[in-house]
Design a protein around this motif. Structure first.
Motif, PDB file in Angstrom:
ATOM      1  N   LEU A 123       0.856  -1.186   0.000  1.00  0.00           N
ATOM      2  CA  LEU A 123       0.000   0.000   0.000  1.00  0.00           C
ATOM      3  C   LEU A 123       0.888   1.230   0.000  1.00  0.00           C
ATOM      4  O   LEU A 123       1.682   1.418   0.927  1.00  0.00           O
ATOM      5  CB  LEU A 123      -0.893  -0.024   1.248  1.00  0.00           C
ATOM      6  N   MET A 158      -8.972   6.402   0.350  1.00  0.00           N
ATOM      7  CA  MET A 158      -9.330   4.985   0.398  1.00  0.00           C
ATOM      8  C   MET A 158      -9.935   4.656   1.761  1.00  0.00           C
ATOM      9  O   MET A 158      -9.561   5.242   2.774  1.00  0.00           O
ATOM     10  CB  MET A 158      -8.069   4.147   0.171  1.00  0.00           C
ATOM     11  N   TYR A 160     -10.752   1.183   4.163  1.00  0.00           N
ATOM     12  CA  TYR A 160     -10.619  -0.256   4.376  1.00  0.00           C
ATOM     13  C   TYR A 160     -11.636  -0.654   5.433  1.00  0.00           C
ATOM     14  O   TYR A 160     -11.703  -0.030   6.503  1.00  0.00           O
ATOM     15  CB  TYR A 160      -9.221  -0.637   4.871  1.00  0.00           C
ATOM     16  N   PHE A 165     -11.069  -2.958   0.342  1.00  0.00           N
ATOM     17  CA  PHE A 165     -10.490  -1.639   0.096  1.00  0.00           C
ATOM     18  C   PHE A 165     -11.334  -0.940  -0.962  1.00  0.00           C
ATOM     19  O   PHE A 165     -11.659  -1.535  -1.985  1.00  0.00           O
ATOM     20  CB  PHE A 165      -9.051  -1.768  -0.423  1.00  0.00           C
TER      21      PHE A 165
END
Length: 182
Positions: A123, A158, A160, A165
């Protein structure tokens, strides 16, 4: 666990305020910032409402909510004014049984992979380009840039949650998603 992930604020108070507002609306447990917090860097134009001192104040007010890694535009002088740690080159998270290697992307990236195995996640930000790619069993994710998106991407972040995701634009509209396999 629910996390919000953002990268590349680059000193924009306007976009930092957007991140704060989205964080309050999304209600994650933590905000993971993938570097390049205060300085725009020599290759980038000034972002909208460039105000590093304002970004410092806003982020310091959120310090207990933040997890951060160092970007290529972050320096020791930045750490002197920020009340939370930003100088680690990477962070390891374990989510739903998967190792997540979170970094800015200027040292470790898909061309210079860290030691990861199939099922792990790389990531990072840095490129300002959203990504969700399978690299021979290692999944590569990039939320894009909050303030200075490139290659026609929208300003983005983003989320999660529960093994999924999601890249979203700043209006909360879904752009891409990836569900990790058990």
């Amino acid at each position: 666990m629910k996390l919000m992930i953002a990268s590349d604020i680059h000193g924009s108070l306007y976009y930092c305020e957007k991140v704060r507002d989205i964080y309050q609306k999304e209600k994650p447990e933590k905000l993971l910032l993938l570097g390049d917090l205060l300085y725009h860097g020599p290759r980038n134009d000034l972002p909208r409402d460039y105000n590093p001192k304002g970004v410092i104040k806003l982020l310091n007010e959120m310090k207990q909510e933040l997890l951060c890694v160092r970007g290529n535009c972050d320096a020791e002088v930045d750490q002197m004014v920020l009340e939370f740690p930003i100088m680690a080159d990477y962070m390891i998270l374990y989510l739903e049984g998967h190792l997540i290697f979170a970094t800015h992307g200027h040292i470790h990236n898909k061309e210079h992979m860290p030691m990861l195995k199939k099922g792990d996640v790389l990531l990072h930000g840095h490129t300002h380009v959203q990504a969700m790619e399978d690299l021979d069993g290692v999944f590569y994710l990039n939320p894009g840039s909050v303030s200075l998106p490139k290659e026609g991407n929208q300003n983005s972040y983003m989320i999660y949650e529960d093994g999924c995701f999601q890249i979203k634009n700043l209006d909360g509209q879904l752009i891409k998603s990836y569900q990790m396999k058990s």
